[in-house]
Design a protein around this motif. Structure first.
Motif, mmCIF file in Angstrom:
data_model
loop_
_atom_site.group_PDB
_atom_site.id
_atom_site.type_symbol
_atom_site.label_atom_id
_atom_site.label_comp_id
_atom_site.label_asym_id
_atom_site.label_seq_id
_atom_site.Cartn_x
_atom_site.Cartn_y
_atom_site.Cartn_z
ATOM 1 N N ALA A 80 0.828 -1.205 0.000
ATOM 2 C CA ALA A 80 0.000 0.000 0.000
ATOM 3 C C ALA A 80 0.865 1.258 0.000
ATOM 4 O O ALA A 80 0.556 2.243 -0.685
ATOM 5 N N ASP A 81 1.949 1.226 0.756
ATOM 6 C CA ASP A 81 2.868 2.365 0.793
ATOM 7 C C ASP A 81 3.528 2.580 -0.562
ATOM 8 O O ASP A 81 3.636 3.712 -1.044
ATOM 9 N N ILE A 86 2.174 9.340 -6.367
ATOM 10 C CA ILE A 86 2.797 10.663 -6.257
ATOM 11 C C ILE A 86 3.831 10.851 -7.357
ATOM 12 O O ILE A 86 3.902 11.909 -7.993
ATOM 13 N N ALA A 87 4.641 9.812 -7.596
ATOM 14 C CA ALA A 87 5.660 9.893 -8.638
ATOM 15 C C ALA A 87 5.025 10.082 -10.010
ATOM 16 O O ALA A 87 5.541 10.819 -10.859
ATOM 17 N N ASN A 98 7.578 11.597 -12.741
ATOM 18 C CA ASN A 98 8.887 10.988 -12.485
ATOM 19 C C ASN A 98 8.827 9.542 -12.967
ATOM 20 O O ASN A 98 8.571 8.615 -12.186
ATOM 21 N N LEU A 99 9.035 9.358 -14.255
ATOM 22 C CA LEU A 99 8.837 8.043 -14.862
ATOM 23 C C LEU A 99 9.824 7.002 -14.343
ATOM 24 O O LEU A 99 9.474 5.820 -14.208
ATOM 25 N N TRP A 100 11.066 7.421 -14.052
ATOM 26 C CA TRP A 100 12.041 6.465 -13.519
ATOM 27 C C TRP A 100 11.560 5.916 -12.177
ATOM 28 O O TRP A 100 11.613 4.704 -11.932
ATOM 29 N N LYS A 101 11.079 6.805 -11.314
ATOM 30 C CA LYS A 101 10.619 6.377 -9.996
ATOM 31 C C LYS A 101 9.372 5.520 -10.110
ATOM 32 O O LYS A 101 9.201 4.549 -9.368
#
Length: 298
Positions: free
Chosen positions: A62-63, A70-71, A76-79
């Motif tokens: 879930a986290d 958020i990414a 932020n495609l890498w993240k």
């Protein structure tokens, strides 16, 4: 896939720098480490701790999903991709755990999947240090080349770090972490209380069990204080059969909240842990400076 990759199992100790070891091996070109450090397959199965461990992974998933959202909003495609890899690994671990005792082959496939030409795959789960000698012996022979690693951090420092971690996890709303930690520390040093904390740092018991269960040439026992630097790093890499890649930053244990141990409690802890200091000094020779400093308080 490499025709004869080795498997490395790090069985602890808890709060003895295993996170630093994971980061080093994860970034090493010769190593194949999955995105989740602790798989907890064997301890979950042997201790029938399914409810707790599956809950841990449910909360972790879930986290990860929340962080991925958020990414994605931040483009932020890498993240996003990195978090997706972790989510997929969590899902696969949960699937394997649900297989129970029948999941060993799936566990091995999970470790080795995607290894390519790398030399070694690994699982770093300190909880494995509590497994029985029989189970450790079975693990040592579950594949052609299984190597075990056990790290020993200064006993007082390891104990206090473990206590602080427990205090942070158990703290109730409005309760001070420092006070909680010192209460747990006092209980730990009383016979029969908080036994799960010192047993994770029972170097004498765990190492002797490993010596009986694991072939001598497949077991590496090192000091946390020097295992990722200098001669210690050379010995570790030689044992694992990997190139010696320099460490960019000074390795350190995952400390968590910083709280100072009082001189009185440090002295009491050193006395409480005196058998561990004596065993390690007798079995592994001269102790690192940090060990000697705390040992002098006995």
């Amino acid at each position: 896939m490499n025709g004869n990759p080795a498997i490395m199992i790090c069985v602890g100790a808890t709060k003895a720098g295993t996170s630093s070891l994971y980061r080093y091996l994860h970034d090493h070109p010769d190593c194949h480490m999955r995105s989740i450090k602790e798989i907890h397959y064997f301890d979950t199965v042997d201790f029938e701790d399914y409810e707790h461990q599956l809950d841990v992974y449910a909360r972790l998933r879930a986290d990860l999903v929340g962080r991925q959202d958020i990414a994605r909003k931040n483009a932020n495609l890498w993240k996003v991709g990195n978090l997706e890899r972790q989510i997929m690994d969590v899902d696969e671990i949960v699937r394997i755990l649900k297989l129970g005792r029948e999941g060993v082959s799936d566990y091995l496939f999970y470790l080795l999947d995607g290894i390519g030409d790398k030399k070694i795959a690994g699982d770093i789960t300190p909880g494995y240090g509590l497994l029985t000698e029989e189970r450790l012996r079975e693990m040592a022979h579950m594949a052609p080349d299984v190597r075990f690693v056990f790290l020993m951090r200064d006993p007082v420092d390891r104990l206090w770090s473990h206590v602080r971690m427990q205090a942070t996890r158990q703290r109730q709303p409005g309760e001070e972490v420092a006070l909680k930690a010192r209460r747990i520390m006092n209980r730990t040093m009383k016979k029969g209380m908080e036994t799960h904390i010192p047993e994770r740092g029972d170097y004498a018991g765990i190492v002797e069990k490993l010596k009986r269960a694991v072939p001598e040439d497949k077991l590496f026992v090192g000091f946390t204080e020097d295992v990722l630097s200098g001669e210690g790093l050379s010995s570790l890499c030689a044992f694992l059969g990997i190139s010696e890649k320099p460490v960019d930053e000074e390795p350190h244990a995952h400390e968590g909240v910083h709280l100072k141990l009082t001189d009185k409690q440090r002295h009491e802890a050193a006395q409480f842990l005196a058998p561990q200091y004596a065993y390690v000094e007798k079995s592994f020779g001269p102790l690192p400076a940090r060990w000697q400093a705390n040992m002098a308080r006995i």
